[in-house]
Design an enzyme around this catalytic site. Structure first.
Site, mmCIF file in Angstrom:
data_model
loop_
_atom_site.group_PDB
_atom_site.id
_atom_site.type_symbol
_atom_site.label_atom_id
_atom_site.label_comp_id
_atom_site.label_asym_id
_atom_site.label_seq_id
_atom_site.Cartn_x
_atom_site.Cartn_y
_atom_site.Cartn_z
ATOM 1 N N ARG A 1 29.928 36.176 38.604
ATOM 2 C CA ARG A 1 28.830 36.557 39.110
ATOM 3 C C ARG A 1 28.455 35.415 40.107
ATOM 4 O O ARG A 1 28.637 34.249 39.668
ATOM 5 C CB ARG A 1 27.769 36.750 38.056
ATOM 6 C CG ARG A 1 26.389 36.482 38.860
ATOM 7 C CD ARG A 1 25.008 37.093 38.107
ATOM 8 N NE ARG A 1 25.076 38.427 37.791
ATOM 9 C CZ ARG A 1 24.029 39.179 37.269
ATOM 10 N NH1 ARG A 1 22.955 38.345 36.761
ATOM 11 N NH2 ARG A 1 24.134 40.477 36.829
ATOM 12 N N ARG B 1 21.527 40.300 30.162
ATOM 13 C CA ARG B 1 22.192 41.252 30.033
ATOM 14 C C ARG B 1 23.833 41.381 30.388
ATOM 15 O O ARG B 1 24.648 41.776 29.515
ATOM 16 C CB ARG B 1 21.489 42.507 30.397
ATOM 17 C CG ARG B 1 20.407 42.982 29.870
ATOM 18 C CD ARG B 1 19.337 43.650 30.493
ATOM 19 N NE ARG B 1 18.677 42.609 31.239
ATOM 20 C CZ ARG B 1 17.768 41.577 31.033
ATOM 21 N NH1 ARG B 1 17.245 41.999 29.780
ATOM 22 N NH2 ARG B 1 17.313 40.720 31.756
ATOM 23 N N THR B 2 24.005 41.095 31.459
ATOM 24 C CA THR B 2 25.340 41.457 32.046
ATOM 25 C C THR B 2 26.606 40.436 31.195
ATOM 26 O O THR B 2 27.429 40.691 30.780
ATOM 27 C CB THR B 2 25.441 41.101 33.555
ATOM 28 O OG1 THR B 2 24.363 42.109 34.180
ATOM 29 C CG2 THR B 2 26.830 41.399 34.059
ATOM 30 N N LYS C 1 31.612 19.286 43.017
ATOM 31 C CA LYS C 1 32.354 18.383 43.664
ATOM 32 C C LYS C 1 33.086 18.779 44.999
ATOM 33 O O LYS C 1 34.087 18.275 45.583
ATOM 34 C CB LYS C 1 33.549 17.932 42.633
ATOM 35 C CG LYS C 1 33.155 17.353 41.542
ATOM 36 C CD LYS C 1 34.507 16.750 40.680
ATOM 37 C CE LYS C 1 33.976 16.637 39.064
ATOM 38 N NZ LYS C 1 35.328 16.268 38.384
ATOM 39 N N HIS D 1 26.907 45.682 42.361
ATOM 40 C CA HIS D 1 26.713 45.318 40.903
ATOM 41 C C HIS D 1 27.372 46.718 40.324
ATOM 42 O O HIS D 1 26.664 47.446 39.700
ATOM 43 C CB HIS D 1 25.453 45.060 40.548
ATOM 44 C CG HIS D 1 25.223 44.539 39.125
ATOM 45 N ND1 HIS D 1 26.463 44.350 38.391
ATOM 46 C CD2 HIS D 1 24.357 43.921 38.505
ATOM 47 C CE1 HIS D 1 25.970 43.833 37.049
ATOM 48 N NE2 HIS D 1 24.560 43.656 37.335
HETATM 49 C C1 NCD Z 1 19.908 42.710 37.885
HETATM 50 C C2 NCD Z 1 21.021 41.800 38.648
HETATM 51 O O1 NCD Z 1 21.316 40.729 38.244
HETATM 52 O O2 NCD Z 1 21.392 42.228 39.778
HETATM 53 N N1 NCD Z 1 20.169 42.662 36.525
HETATM 54 C C3 NCD Z 1 21.335 42.972 35.975
HETATM 55 O O3 NCD Z 1 22.250 42.626 36.173
HETATM 56 N N2 NCD Z 1 20.963 43.860 34.958
HETATM 57 C C4 NCD Z 1 18.743 42.886 38.636
HETATM 58 C C5 NCD Z 1 17.870 41.736 38.761
HETATM 59 O O4 NCD Z 1 18.327 40.870 38.779
HETATM 60 O O5 NCD Z 1 16.702 41.957 39.422
#
Ligand code: NCD
Length: 320
Positions: A117, A66-67, A96, A145
Site C-alpha cells: 500500500r 482491514r486490508t 534515508k 484498490h
Molecule cells: C479504503 C482505502 O484504503 O482505500 N479502505 C479499505 O481499504 N478498506 C477506503 C478509505 O480509506 O476510505
C-alpha cells in the site's frame, strides 16, 4: 490430496501480480469466487497448510486496518508466515532516501510475495516492474484498490445475485476513492446500471467517466442521494478522503450531506444493501448497523476469504 472442484476446470494463464481490476475478466472472476466460497469452509475447519512454506511481506506506507489484517490473517490461516511493516514510510530506509524500487528489489530477496500500500498513484505498477516476487496492490494513492473491489463484487453477487440486473449507487468522495474506481471498472464488465452521487468537487475522475461511457455503461451523476435511493439495489457509500484533498480546502466538503438519515432509509427498498469499504465517518450512523440491509460487516468478513483465494492463486497457482 483430492483437488478442490474450484481448482479444476477453465484453463487460463496464472496471474503474476494483482495490480488492477483490468487483469480480471468474467471467467477469471468466476473461477476465483468458486474458490473463495471454499475458503469459508477451510477457515471453519482450521489446520490448513496450503501455503505452509511461504512468506508474505505486508509493506504499508499508508494506514490500514482491514486490508492489512485481512491479508495477514489470510496468509496465516493458509498456513503461511508473515512479516509486516505498518508505517513503511517512517520505519524503513525510505527515511534515508531509498527509492520504492530499491526497497522492493531488496524485499524480493527475502519474501515470496509483497502486499504493497503506497500513497502514490501507479506505485504498485512501478513495484511490479522491478519485483522478483508477486506484488499485490493494496491501494495506490487515488488509483486502484483491486482486492477491495473483488471482495465488494463478491459481496454483491452473494447478496444480490447477477450484477447485470442491478442498480448500484455510489455515494461520497468519488474523485479520490480508489475503491470506487476499481469497483466501477469491474461492474462495467457486467453492464450494471450505475449512479454516482457526490458534490461537483468530488465527482468521478473524467478519464474513468469517459471509459465507462465508452464501455457502453448506463451511468448518471446526481448531487443528492434522495433523487436515486428508491431504485437502488446496492448503495456503496464512501468517506471524504481528507488526506487527498490538497488545494481543495475552499470546497464545501461536509460528508454529512451524504449520510444515511432515517428519512432516506425509509425510502430504500426492502432488499437494498448498504456497503462501505470503511473506515466510516458520518456517512452511516451506527443505529443502522442492526438493519439486515447493512451489509458492511459481511463485506469486511468476505475480505478474508477473497484474499485467501488470491494469495493461493499467486503462490500456488491453479493447474493449467
Ligand atoms: C479504503 C482505502 O484504503 O482505500 N479502505 C479499505 O481499504 N478498506 C477506503 C478509505 O480509506 O476510505
Amino acid at each position: 490430496m483430492v483437488p478442490s472442484p474450484a481448482r479444476i476446470g477453465v484453463s487460463m494463464p496464472s496471474l503474476q501480480h494483482v495490480l488492477s481490476v483490468r487483469q480480471f475478466d468474467k471467467a477469471r472472476i468466476d473461477r476465483l469466487f468458486a474458490r473463495v466460497r471454499e475458503m469459508r469452509g477451510i477457515v471453519k475447519r482450521g489446520q490448513c497448510t496450503i501455503l505452509g512454506n511461504k512468506l508474505m511481506g505486508a509493506v504499508f506506507y499508508e494506514a490500514s486496518t482491514r486490508t492489512r489484517f485481512s491479508f495477514e490473517a489470510a496468509m496465516l490461516r493458509l498456513g503461511g508466515n508473515v512479516i509486516t511493516t505498518e508505517n513503511a514510510g517512517a520505519f524503513s530506509s525510505a527515511t534515508k532516501g531509498e527509492t520504492l524500487a530499491d526497497s522492493i528489489k531488496t524485499l524480493g530477496c527475502y519474501l515470496d510475495l509483497i502486499i504493497l500500500r503506497h500513497f502514490d498513484d501507479g506505485s504498485a505498477q512501478i513495484a511490479a516492474e522491478v519485483s522478483t516476487v508477486p506484488v499485490i496492490n493494496a491501494g495506490d494513492g487515488k488509483g486502484e484498490h483491486p482486492t477491495q473491489a473483488l471482495l465488494d463484487l463478491f459481496t454483491i453477487r452473494e447478496e444480490r445475485g447477477d450484477p447485470s440486473k442491478l442498480h448500484v449507487v455510489f455515494v461520497g468522495d468519488l474523485r479520490h476513492g480508489r475503491t470506487v474506481h476499481s469497483l466501477a471498472r469491474l461492474l462495467s464488465m457486467y453492464d450494471t446500471r450505475m449512479s454516482f452521487v457526490s458534490p461537483d468537487a468530488l465527482n468521478l475522475p473524467d478519464t474513468l467517466f469517459q471509459d465507462l461511457i465508452a464501455e457502453g455503461c448506463e451511468i448518471r451523476e446526481y448531487v443528492g442521494l434522495r433523487e436515486v435511493i428508491e431504485s437502488a439495489d446496492v448503495i456503496y457509500t464512501t468517506r471524504v478522503q481528507k488526506e487527498r484533498l490538497s488545494g481543495m480546502e475552499g470546497v464545501a466538503l461536509d460528508g454529512s450531506d451524504y449520510a444515511l438519515t432515517r428519512e432516506l432509509v425509509a425510502c430504500m427498498k426492502q432488499g437494498t444493501i448498504v456497503m462501505h469499504p470503511f473506515p466510516r465517518n458520518t456517512e452511516i450512523p451506527t443505529w443502522f448497523d442492526d438493519d439486515p440491509r447493512a451489509a458492511y460487516f459481511r463485506e469486511i468478513q468476505n475480505g478474508l476469504y477473497v484474499r485467501m483465494a488470491l494469495l493461493e492463486e499467486l503462490l500456488n497457482p491453479f493447474p493449467e
